[in-house]
Design an enzyme around this catalytic site. Structure first.
Site, PDB file in Angstrom:
ATOM      1  N   ASN A   9       0.885  -2.019  -0.392  1.00  0.00           N
ATOM      2  CA  ASN A   9       0.142  -0.068  -0.245  1.00  0.00           C
ATOM      3  C   ASN A   9       0.923   1.444  -0.450  1.00  0.00           C
ATOM      4  O   ASN A   9       1.552   1.540   0.882  1.00  0.00           O
ATOM      5  CB  ASN A   9      -1.002   0.128   1.524  1.00  0.00           C
ATOM      6  CG  ASN A   9      -1.359   1.335   1.746  1.00  0.00           C
ATOM      7  OD1 ASN A   9      -2.260   2.334   0.265  1.00  0.00           O
ATOM      8  ND2 ASN A   9      -2.404   1.432   2.772  1.00  0.00           N
ATOM      9  N   LYS A  11       0.072   4.196  -0.179  1.00  0.00           N
ATOM     10  CA  LYS A  11      -0.771   5.446   0.815  1.00  0.00           C
ATOM     11  C   LYS A  11      -0.212   6.824  -0.341  1.00  0.00           C
ATOM     12  O   LYS A  11      -0.298   6.434  -1.662  1.00  0.00           O
ATOM     13  CB  LYS A  11       0.084   5.572   1.585  1.00  0.00           C
ATOM     14  CG  LYS A  11       0.044   4.478   2.502  1.00  0.00           C
ATOM     15  CD  LYS A  11       0.112   4.624   4.173  1.00  0.00           C
ATOM     16  CE  LYS A  11       0.571   3.400   5.230  1.00  0.00           C
ATOM     17  NZ  LYS A  11      -0.028   3.326   6.365  1.00  0.00           N
ATOM     18  N   GLU A  97      -6.741   3.910   7.662  1.00  0.00           N
ATOM     19  CA  GLU A  97      -6.964   5.741   7.480  1.00  0.00           C
ATOM     20  C   GLU A  97      -7.877   6.353   6.594  1.00  0.00           C
ATOM     21  O   GLU A  97      -8.339   7.032   6.787  1.00  0.00           O
ATOM     22  CB  GLU A  97      -5.725   5.638   6.822  1.00  0.00           C
ATOM     23  CG  GLU A  97      -4.216   5.673   7.706  1.00  0.00           C
ATOM     24  CD  GLU A  97      -3.157   5.079   6.241  1.00  0.00           C
ATOM     25  OE1 GLU A  97      -3.580   5.333   5.766  1.00  0.00           O
ATOM     26  OE2 GLU A  97      -2.178   4.835   7.084  1.00  0.00           O
ATOM     27  N   GLU A 167      -5.834  -6.057  10.491  1.00  0.00           N
ATOM     28  CA  GLU A 167      -4.613  -4.313  10.625  1.00  0.00           C
ATOM     29  C   GLU A 167      -4.715  -3.837  11.168  1.00  0.00           C
ATOM     30  O   GLU A 167      -5.519  -3.021  12.007  1.00  0.00           O
ATOM     31  CB  GLU A 167      -4.853  -3.365   9.550  1.00  0.00           C
ATOM     32  CG  GLU A 167      -4.183  -4.134   7.761  1.00  0.00           C
ATOM     33  CD  GLU A 167      -3.422  -2.990   6.971  1.00  0.00           C
ATOM     34  OE1 GLU A 167      -2.802  -3.307   6.643  1.00  0.00           O
ATOM     35  OE2 GLU A 167      -4.747  -2.363   7.014  1.00  0.00           O
ATOM     36  N   SER A 213       3.259  -2.598   9.969  1.00  0.00           N
ATOM     37  CA  SER A 213       5.036  -2.264  10.274  1.00  0.00           C
ATOM     38  C   SER A 213       5.583  -4.061  10.121  1.00  0.00           C
ATOM     39  O   SER A 213       6.138  -4.026  10.575  1.00  0.00           O
ATOM     40  CB  SER A 213       5.019  -2.236  12.101  1.00  0.00           C
ATOM     41  OG  SER A 213       4.786  -0.707  12.020  1.00  0.00           O
TER      42      SER A 213
HETATM   43  C1  PEP Z   1      -0.667  -0.049   6.071  1.00  0.00           C
HETATM   44  O1  PEP Z   1      -1.019   0.854   5.171  1.00  0.00           O
HETATM   45  O2  PEP Z   1      -1.016  -0.829   5.659  1.00  0.00           O
HETATM   46  C2  PEP Z   1       0.353  -1.002   6.851  1.00  0.00           C
HETATM   47  C3  PEP Z   1      -0.117  -1.571   7.420  1.00  0.00           C
HETATM   48  O3  PEP Z   1       1.645   0.641   6.689  1.00  0.00           O
HETATM   49  P1  PEP Z   1       2.667  -0.304   7.330  1.00  0.00           P
HETATM   50  O4  PEP Z   1       3.242  -0.921   7.219  1.00  0.00           O
HETATM   51  O5  PEP Z   1       3.842   1.377   7.076  1.00  0.00           O
HETATM   52  O6  PEP Z   1       2.450   0.215   8.821  1.00  0.00           O
END
Ligand code: PEP
Length: 251
Positions: A9, A11, A97, A167, A213
């Site tokens: 992702n 973003k 988000e 998540e 993460s």
């Molecule tokens: C995400 O954007 O879905 C995500 C898990 O971000 P990160 O890996 O940076 O925590």
């Protein structure tokens, strides 16, 4: 046998030249990996360029969001049909988000999932609890509510094109990963809820990704869990080497 999915992702990052540099760097690193379904999710404005760049590679294209109407007077929105037109095969729906900053609810997530499936897209459907909810021991209730709300009205057949991404919100972009056991517990619970709603044939086939993460150094432990079928990766997907290391973790 559930084919693992590793999805990046991106973003709100990457202009066209930056996106092309990333994907052109990624392609040779994953070209021989047919074990994993590899997906990247750039911003809308670079979808078509990235689509051209990934032609002939094992990388698939996702959008990060969509609207539920096919077309009409909905300024600023993009429909699933338009995502297909731009070359997408996948779409992320219900990312935390979007829920947190853009007012998405289980009801709007459900409409988006239905519209995306009708357009032929595979949906990466995100659910997860906040830190306050975990601390209040509401995690399982939250997951069940989000699951039931998001999947409402879908048939078992339609679920073949849904991938769930667990998540925990407190692990996204924070550097705090859920432990392997915390993630496994949540995934096993999610599979159980899906099994209760649709039967075990559907829940056994359902891919459930972990997100929060994920990095090259923690992917192996997560993927060793019996109910973890891949990862939705944010920060570490913005670099070709680290994303490829996650994709190729067992290769
Ligand atoms: C995400 O954007 O879905 C995500 C898990 O971000 P990160 O890996 O940076 O925590």
């Amino acid at each position: 046998m559930r084919k693992p999915v590793i999805a990046g992702n991106w973003k709100l990052y990457k202009t066209t030249p930056e996106a092309l540099e990333l994907v052109n760097g990624l392609k040779p690193l994953v070209v021989n990996n047919s074990r994993v379904e590899i997906v990247v999710a750039p911003v809308f404005t670079v979808l078509a360029s990235v689509k051209q760049a990934i032609a002939g590679s094992p990388v698939s294209l996702a959008a990060q969001n969509c609207y539920w109407e096919e077309e009409g007077a909905f300024t600023g929105e993009v429909s699933p049909k338009m995502l297909v037109d731009a070359g997408c095969t996948h779409v992320i729906i219900g990312h935390s988000e979007r829920r947190q900053y853009f007012g998405e609810t289980d009801a709007t997530v459900n409409k988006k999932i239905k519209a995306s499936l009708n357009a032929g897209l595979t949906v990466l459907f995100c659910i997860g609890e906040t830190l306050a909810e975990r601390e209040a021991e509401q995690t399982l209730d939250v997951l069940k509510t989000q699951l039931c709300g998001g999947l409402e009205g879908l048939s078992g057949e339609q679920l073949a094109k849904v991938v769930i991404a667990y998540e925990p919100v407190w692990a996204i972009g924070t550097g705090k990963t859920a432990t392997n056991d915390q993630a496994q517990d949540a995934h096993s619970f999610i599979r159980g809820v899906v099994g209760g709603l649709y039967g075990t044939a559907v829940s056994d086939a359902m891919r459930i990704l972990y997100g929060g993460s994920v990095k090259p150094d923690n992917i192996k432990g997560l993927m060793a869990q019996p109910d973890i079928d891949g990862a939705l990766v944010g920060g570490a997907s913005l670099n070709a080497e680290s994303f490829a290391a996650i994709v190729n973790h067992q290769a």
